[in-house]
Write a protein that holds these residues in place. Structure first.
Motif, PDB file in Angstrom:
ATOM      1  N   GLY A   1       0.803  -1.222   0.000  1.00  0.00           N
ATOM      2  CA  GLY A   1       0.000   0.000   0.000  1.00  0.00           C
ATOM      3  C   GLY A   1       0.836   1.272   0.000  1.00  0.00           C
ATOM      4  N   GLN A   2       2.043   1.211   0.575  1.00  0.00           N
ATOM      5  CA  GLN A   2       2.913   2.387   0.584  1.00  0.00           C
ATOM      6  C   GLN A   2       3.306   2.778  -0.838  1.00  0.00           C
TER       7      GLN A   2
ATOM      8  N   GLN B   1      12.021   3.435   4.088  1.00  0.00           N
ATOM      9  CA  GLN B   1      11.429   2.448   4.989  1.00  0.00           C
ATOM     10  C   GLN B   1      12.155   1.110   4.895  1.00  0.00           C
TER      11      GLN B   1
ATOM     12  N   ILE C   1      10.190   3.489  13.286  1.00  0.00           N
ATOM     13  CA  ILE C   1       8.936   4.119  12.881  1.00  0.00           C
ATOM     14  C   ILE C   1       7.986   4.052  14.065  1.00  0.00           C
ATOM     15  N   VAL C   2       7.615   5.226  14.559  1.00  0.00           N
ATOM     16  CA  VAL C   2       6.796   5.274  15.783  1.00  0.00           C
ATOM     17  C   VAL C   2       5.430   4.665  15.588  1.00  0.00           C
TER      18      VAL C   2
ATOM     19  N   ASN D   1      -2.792   3.931   4.084  1.00  0.00           N
ATOM     20  CA  ASN D   1      -1.498   3.971   3.388  1.00  0.00           C
ATOM     21  C   ASN D   1      -0.788   5.313   3.509  1.00  0.00           C
ATOM     22  N   LEU D   2      -0.864   5.930   4.683  1.00  0.00           N
ATOM     23  CA  LEU D   2      -0.032   7.124   4.881  1.00  0.00           C
ATOM     24  C   LEU D   2       1.423   6.679   4.924  1.00  0.00           C
ATOM     25  N   PHE D   3       2.324   7.550   4.457  1.00  0.00           N
ATOM     26  CA  PHE D   3       3.742   7.196   4.455  1.00  0.00           C
ATOM     27  C   PHE D   3       4.225   7.127   5.899  1.00  0.00           C
ATOM     28  N   ALA D   4       4.554   5.930   6.334  1.00  0.00           N
ATOM     29  CA  ALA D   4       4.776   5.661   7.754  1.00  0.00           C
ATOM     30  C   ALA D   4       5.975   6.408   8.326  1.00  0.00           C
ATOM     31  N   HIS D   5       6.960   6.717   7.475  1.00  0.00           N
ATOM     32  CA  HIS D   5       8.192   7.330   7.974  1.00  0.00           C
ATOM     33  C   HIS D   5       8.161   8.844   7.871  1.00  0.00           C
ATOM     34  N   LYS D   6       7.045   9.398   7.420  1.00  0.00           N
ATOM     35  CA  LYS D   6       6.954  10.843   7.271  1.00  0.00           C
ATOM     36  C   LYS D   6       5.888  11.401   8.210  1.00  0.00           C
TER      37      LYS D   6
ATOM     38  N   LEU E   1       4.423  16.030   0.293  1.00  0.00           N
ATOM     39  CA  LEU E   1       5.336  15.276  -0.579  1.00  0.00           C
ATOM     40  C   LEU E   1       4.955  15.389  -2.062  1.00  0.00           C
TER      41      LEU E   1
ATOM     42  N   TYR F   1       3.500  11.481  13.641  1.00  0.00           N
ATOM     43  CA  TYR F   1       3.631  10.444  12.620  1.00  0.00           C
ATOM     44  C   TYR F   1       2.311   9.680  12.505  1.00  0.00           C
TER      45      TYR F   1
ATOM     46  N   ALA G   1       1.358   6.675  12.726  1.00  0.00           N
ATOM     47  CA  ALA G   1       1.024   5.659  13.724  1.00  0.00           C
ATOM     48  C   ALA G   1       0.534   6.263  15.036  1.00  0.00           C
ATOM     49  N   GLN G   2       0.771   7.582  15.228  1.00  0.00           N
ATOM     50  CA  GLN G   2       0.324   8.229  16.467  1.00  0.00           C
ATOM     51  C   GLN G   2      -1.121   8.704  16.378  1.00  0.00           C
TER      52      GLN G   2
END
Lengths: 227, 258
Positions: A126-127, A149, A226-227, B103-108, B116, B149, B151-152
């Motif tokens: 999905g990313q 990632q 990755i939090v 599908n948000l960019f997890a590292h951003k 972006l 982020y 995930a928060q």
């Protein structure tokens, strides 16, 4: 112990060669390995195949053979690296050094590629879809979304690959680069009665260097989590 | 199938924006899209409903070519979908997509997620993109969480960010692929509210959903799919109160009983 201390300057110089080989080959193998990994998961079939063949060929070949190829067979086909001749104080980086460095890069890149590919596989599909959906082309999808990632996921195996590289630089000592292994062999020949100390000293330095590397990798892992 | 009301709607709206003509797709032997003809006009909200495996997600994903099709044509604003490469990327920039799994960019960070595309694809200046992102995030009610982020955030918040991310590209059409199916019931409303607002502002939308309430309030037209084919197409009012096909009656009977 005196032998080691008396020759501390030479030993330090030898480890500068070791570390320079490691840094040069480490950085270049990360770059080349990332390109290989991108090729392996990319949309161009020819590149996918070529990268797969490269990995299969190089990863299955012993490092010594790869380096000997660039050191002895390379010049026969025009790969002399004679343009490399860099002097910094007592350090001299010549064509032999270059051949060894290239051998290390070629060899290590195949492992970097596979470590990164495991990281890429760990990034949810999905990313990539979301990245494509906002209009990023393949290069942008890889560099902006997937690779950052994948690097995080691949950090533990990548650290292992780089640690192996640091230790693999010793192979170059057999082929004309006066790095740590070559210096150790010289010292054990010159001071036969102190061989145990010399071995232990070199082993200890390698342990410390690898430990530093592991620590850096661990810190990066923490920071990039990755939090 | 009654076509008369649908033509009325089409007539009242803008030009055709997304046109699917004779679209077919197979997954191996499975005929997942069967002769799909669909015109989505500018400003129109089309809701696609149907049982699981009916091909509605595949249809939605085919519109920005996340799924390829085997036969037929899809055009956006009169231009056929390009095959691959830069052209396709440019087309996708014109089509906003919201996924079931966000599908948000997890590292951003949230802000980086939204900026972006504008920065890298549209080549907008960073400051401009950030100002626009702030505005969009405010609009979906996430303005104060821009530095966090993904995930928060809760699922509902993540999906609202995903909508802002798509809107940041100023798309011609927004595709929603089951946007609320992965959400807790209480979070569904906050996402649907944003979508209803968007519909009222005249955004062209194709929405695959199981939310019949949304279909009733926001849709101009409902498309009912089953087994890879469009079985029925009508206004929501007509479709829900007076379904024509047995398949639709059966489906509505099952879902509306609860």
């Amino acid at each position: 112990m005196n032998v080691v201390l008396d020759n501390a300057g030479d030993i330090a110089l030898a480890f500068i060669y070791t570390l320079s080989l490691f840094v040069v080959a480490g950085v270049l193998s990360l770059i080349f390995g990332a390109l290989l990994a991108a090729a392996r998961v990319g949309p161009v079939a020819v590149l996918r195949k070529a990268a797969a063949v490269y990995v299969t060929l190089i990863r299955n070949t012993p490092l010594l053979i790869v380096i000997i190829f660039f050191r002895f067979a390379g010049p026969k086909i025009g790969l002399t690296f004679s343009f490399v001749d860099i002097r910094v104080a007592d350090i001299r980086l010549n064509n032999l050094y270059a051949a060894c460095a290239v051998g290390l890069v070629v060899y290590t890149s195949s492992f970097v590629c596979e470590a990164l590919r495991s990281g890429i596989n760990a990034v949810p599909l999905g990313q990539a879809e979301a990245a494509r959906a906002i209009g990023l082309p393949f290069g942008g999808v890889m560099s902006q979304v997937i690779m950052p990632q994948a690097m995080r996921h691949a950090l533990p195996p990548l650290a292992s690959v780089q640690i192996a590289l640091l230790k693999n630089t010793t192979v170059c000592g057999a082929l004309g680069v006066f790095e740590a292994f070559a210096r150790m062999r010289g010292l054990t020949n010159d001071f036969a009665s102190a061989r145990t100390e010399i071995f232990l000293a070199f082993a200890l330095i390698f342990v410390v260097l690898v430990e530093v590397l592991s620590f850096v990798a661990y810190r990066l892992e923490r920071r990039w989590r990755i939090v | 199938m009654s076509t008369a009301p649908q033509e009325e709607i089409s007539a009242g709206r803008g030009e055709p924006l997304v046109v699917l003509d004779g679209v077919n797709k197979w997954f191996g032997d499975l005929h997942v899209l069967q002769d799909i003809n669909l015109t989505v006009n500018r400003g129109e909200v089309v809701v696609v409903i149907g049982p699981s495996g009916s091909g509605k997600s595949t249809l939605c994903r085919a519109i920005n070519r996340l799924e390829t099709i085997d036969r037929g044509t899809i055009t956006l604003d009169g231009k056929p979908l390009p095959q691959e490469g830069k052209e396709l990327a440019n087309l996708r920039a014109e089509v906003g997509m919201v996924f079931q799994s966000f599908n948000l960019f997890a590292h951003k960070t949230i802000r980086e997620n939204v900026t972006l595309g504008p920065i890298k694809v549209r080549k907008v200046a960073k400051a401009t993109a950030e100002a626009k992102a702030a505005e969009l995030l405010d609009r979906v009610g996430i303005g104060h969480q821009a530095d966090k982020y993904p995930a928060q955030l809760s699922g509902g918040q993540q999906q609202r960010v995903a909508i802002a991310r798509a809107l940041a590209m100023e798309p011609k059409v927004m595709l929603f692929d089951e946007p609320t199916s992965a959400l807790d019931p209480e979070m569904i409303k906050e996402v649907l509210d944003v979508m209803v607002d968007l519909a009222e502002q005249g955004m062209t939308m194709v929405v695959v959903t199981h939310e019949m309430g949304f279909a009733r309030t926001a849709a101009d037209r409902v498309l009912f799919m089953a087994d890879g084919a469009v079985v029925e197409e009508n206004t929501p009012e007509e479709f829900f109160t007076n379904p024509q096909s047995e398949r639709a009656k059966d489906f509505l009977g099952k879902i509306l009983k609860h």
